[in-house]
Design a protein around this motif. Structure first.
Motif, PDB file in Angstrom:
ATOM      1  N   TYR A 165      -9.841  -3.983  -5.490  1.00 29.79           N
ATOM      2  CA  TYR A 165      -8.650  -3.420  -4.545  1.00 29.79           C
ATOM      3  C   TYR A 165      -7.780  -2.762  -4.788  1.00 29.79           C
ATOM      4  O   TYR A 165      -7.458  -1.808  -4.264  1.00 29.79           O
ATOM      5  CB  TYR A 165      -7.908  -5.062  -4.121  1.00 29.79           C
ATOM      6  CG  TYR A 165      -7.397  -5.702  -5.197  1.00 29.79           C
ATOM      7  CD1 TYR A 165      -5.925  -5.397  -5.433  1.00 29.79           C
ATOM      8  CD2 TYR A 165      -7.990  -6.489  -6.034  1.00 29.79           C
ATOM      9  CE1 TYR A 165      -5.245  -6.014  -6.577  1.00 29.79           C
ATOM     10  CE2 TYR A 165      -7.137  -7.225  -6.960  1.00 29.79           C
ATOM     11  CZ  TYR A 165      -5.821  -6.895  -7.366  1.00 29.79           C
ATOM     12  OH  TYR A 165      -5.252  -7.213  -8.438  1.00 29.79           O
TER      13      TYR A 165
ATOM     14  N   THR B 219      -1.749   7.388   1.543  1.00 28.60           N
ATOM     15  CA  THR B 219      -3.168   7.220   1.091  1.00 28.60           C
ATOM     16  C   THR B 219      -3.857   6.095   1.668  1.00 28.60           C
ATOM     17  O   THR B 219      -5.090   6.142   1.577  1.00 28.60           O
ATOM     18  CB  THR B 219      -3.216   7.333  -0.268  1.00 28.60           C
ATOM     19  OG1 THR B 219      -2.576   6.178  -1.002  1.00 28.60           O
ATOM     20  CG2 THR B 219      -2.630   8.565  -1.087  1.00 28.60           C
ATOM     21  N   ASN B 220      -3.101   5.176   2.151  1.00 27.58           N
ATOM     22  CA  ASN B 220      -3.798   3.664   2.540  1.00 27.58           C
ATOM     23  C   ASN B 220      -4.227   3.054   1.180  1.00 27.58           C
ATOM     24  O   ASN B 220      -5.084   2.122   1.450  1.00 27.58           O
ATOM     25  CB  ASN B 220      -4.596   3.838   3.435  1.00 27.58           C
ATOM     26  CG  ASN B 220      -4.068   4.274   4.909  1.00 27.58           C
ATOM     27  OD1 ASN B 220      -3.107   3.900   5.279  1.00 27.58           O
ATOM     28  ND2 ASN B 220      -4.462   5.073   5.682  1.00 27.58           N
ATOM     29  N   LYS B 221      -3.915   3.222   0.269  1.00 29.02           N
ATOM     30  CA  LYS B 221      -4.532   2.537  -1.107  1.00 29.02           C
ATOM     31  C   LYS B 221      -3.472   1.618  -1.626  1.00 29.02           C
ATOM     32  O   LYS B 221      -2.405   1.713  -1.520  1.00 29.02           O
ATOM     33  CB  LYS B 221      -4.338   3.924  -2.069  1.00 29.02           C
ATOM     34  CG  LYS B 221      -5.735   4.564  -2.148  1.00 29.02           C
ATOM     35  CD  LYS B 221      -5.651   5.698  -3.221  1.00 29.02           C
ATOM     36  CE  LYS B 221      -6.816   6.564  -3.009  1.00 29.02           C
ATOM     37  NZ  LYS B 221      -6.946   7.490  -4.126  1.00 29.02           N
TER      38      LYS B 221
ATOM     39  N   GLY C 125      -6.303   0.640  -5.819  1.00 34.21           N
ATOM     40  CA  GLY C 125      -6.643   2.001  -5.481  1.00 34.21           C
ATOM     41  C   GLY C 125      -7.681   2.165  -4.367  1.00 34.21           C
ATOM     42  O   GLY C 125      -7.890   3.256  -3.809  1.00 34.21           O
ATOM     43  N   GLN C 126      -7.972   0.998  -4.056  1.00 33.35           N
ATOM     44  CA  GLN C 126      -8.782   1.132  -2.724  1.00 33.35           C
ATOM     45  C   GLN C 126      -8.246   1.006  -1.258  1.00 33.35           C
ATOM     46  O   GLN C 126      -7.122   0.902  -1.137  1.00 33.35           O
ATOM     47  CB  GLN C 126      -9.803  -0.300  -2.573  1.00 33.35           C
ATOM     48  CG  GLN C 126     -10.485  -0.473  -3.897  1.00 33.35           C
ATOM     49  CD  GLN C 126     -11.602   0.616  -4.313  1.00 33.35           C
ATOM     50  OE1 GLN C 126     -12.497   1.181  -3.408  1.00 33.35           O
ATOM     51  NE2 GLN C 126     -11.650   1.230  -5.608  1.00 33.35           N
ATOM     52  N   LYS C 127      -9.022   1.648  -0.392  1.00 36.28           N
ATOM     53  CA  LYS C 127      -8.279   1.762   1.083  1.00 36.28           C
ATOM     54  C   LYS C 127      -8.145   0.586   1.627  1.00 36.28           C
ATOM     55  O   LYS C 127      -9.033  -0.617   1.331  1.00 36.28           O
ATOM     56  CB  LYS C 127      -9.131   2.669   2.075  1.00 36.28           C
ATOM     57  CG  LYS C 127      -9.642   4.074   1.593  1.00 36.28           C
ATOM     58  CD  LYS C 127      -8.242   4.793   1.584  1.00 36.28           C
ATOM     59  CE  LYS C 127      -8.643   6.156   1.095  1.00 36.28           C
ATOM     60  NZ  LYS C 127      -7.454   7.176   1.441  1.00 36.28           N
ATOM     61  N   CYS C 128      -6.860   0.462   2.151  1.00 36.19           N
ATOM     62  CA  CYS C 128      -6.450  -1.077   2.592  1.00 36.19           C
ATOM     63  C   CYS C 128      -7.535  -1.586   3.717  1.00 36.19           C
ATOM     64  O   CYS C 128      -8.078  -2.891   3.637  1.00 36.19           O
ATOM     65  CB  CYS C 128      -5.145  -1.105   3.188  1.00 36.19           C
ATOM     66  SG  CYS C 128      -4.772   0.191   4.599  1.00 36.19           S
TER      67      CYS C 128
ATOM     68  N   THR D  32       0.958  -1.130  -0.008  1.00 35.29           N
ATOM     69  CA  THR D  32      -0.095   0.126   0.033  1.00 35.29           C
ATOM     70  C   THR D  32       0.951   1.275  -0.031  1.00 35.29           C
ATOM     71  O   THR D  32       2.006   1.245   0.527  1.00 35.29           O
ATOM     72  CB  THR D  32      -0.975   0.023   1.235  1.00 35.29           C
ATOM     73  OG1 THR D  32       0.110  -0.009   2.437  1.00 35.29           O
ATOM     74  CG2 THR D  32      -1.940  -1.331   1.412  1.00 35.29           C
ATOM     75  N   GLU D  33       0.450   2.151  -0.646  1.00 37.64           N
ATOM     76  CA  GLU D  33       1.022   3.658  -0.374  1.00 37.64           C
ATOM     77  C   GLU D  33       0.468   4.165   0.862  1.00 37.64           C
ATOM     78  O   GLU D  33      -0.527   4.286   1.338  1.00 37.64           O
ATOM     79  CB  GLU D  33       0.472   4.478  -1.571  1.00 37.64           C
ATOM     80  CG  GLU D  33       1.269   5.810  -1.687  1.00 37.64           C
ATOM     81  CD  GLU D  33       0.783   6.818  -2.810  1.00 37.64           C
ATOM     82  OE1 GLU D  33       0.644   8.009  -2.630  1.00 37.64           O
ATOM     83  OE2 GLU D  33       0.375   6.149  -3.764  1.00 37.64           O
TER      84      GLU D  33
ATOM     85  N   THR E 170     -10.494  -2.950   2.177  1.00 40.01           N
ATOM     86  CA  THR E 170     -10.311  -4.160   1.542  1.00 40.01           C
ATOM     87  C   THR E 170     -10.262  -5.313   2.379  1.00 40.01           C
ATOM     88  O   THR E 170     -10.697  -6.283   2.120  1.00 40.01           O
ATOM     89  CB  THR E 170      -9.153  -3.727   0.360  1.00 40.01           C
ATOM     90  OG1 THR E 170      -9.361  -2.773  -0.563  1.00 40.01           O
ATOM     91  CG2 THR E 170      -8.960  -5.031  -0.391  1.00 40.01           C
TER      92      THR E 170
END
Length: 140
Positions: free
Chosen positions: A44, A22-24, A46-49, A18-19, A52
């Motif tokens: 999943y 951003t938690n993406k 680009g979605q928030k960890c 994840t980044e 997801t």
């Protein structure tokens, strides 16, 4: 990052990246997609960890992002109610092209006997050390 994703795609444990800012989610390996029954990338990527992996609307109360450092590992365990299991987790941070990422390997403790736990952690440490080395060499 491409090499890391290729390396972990067929790894037996769940691996995600994840980044941190951003938690993406930028990567989830096959084991993770199968465990979560995800059939398409848009479920999943680009979605928030936290959404997801846990179904939460807000970041996890026990998020370890603040504890992560490059070339260091943070070991912990977590109960994932969505998957009804406990994971032994090993996290690290990598920086690539100015972006900071979390790399996590999650081992389902229900699949290990006690004698396998330390062996698994040592193996995951060796693998993540290699990941850090690859990430460092990619930025040189």
């Amino acid at each position: 990052m491409k090499e890391l994703k290729q390396f972990f795609e067929n790894y037996a444990d769940i691996v995600y990246i994840t980044e941190i800012s951003t938690n993406k989610v930028v990567f989830l390996n096959k084991a993770g997609r199968e465990a979560l029954h995800l059939t398409s990338d848009d479920q999943y990527l680009g979605q928030k960890c936290y959404k997801t992996f846990y179904g939460y609307d807000l970041p996890c109360a026990n998020c370890t992002n603040e504890r992560l450092q490059e070339n260091m590992f943070y070991d912990w365990s977590v109960i994932n109610e969505r998957l009804a299991t406990t994971f032994l987790v090993r996290d690290t941070m990598i920086v690539e092209n100015g972006i900071t990422y979390r790399v996590e390997i999650a081992t389902d403790l229900n699949t290990l006997n006690p004698s396998q736990t330390q062996v698994k952690m040592n193996n995951n440490e060796r693998i993540l050390n290699n990941v850090c080395d690859v990430a460092d060499s990619a930025t040189d």
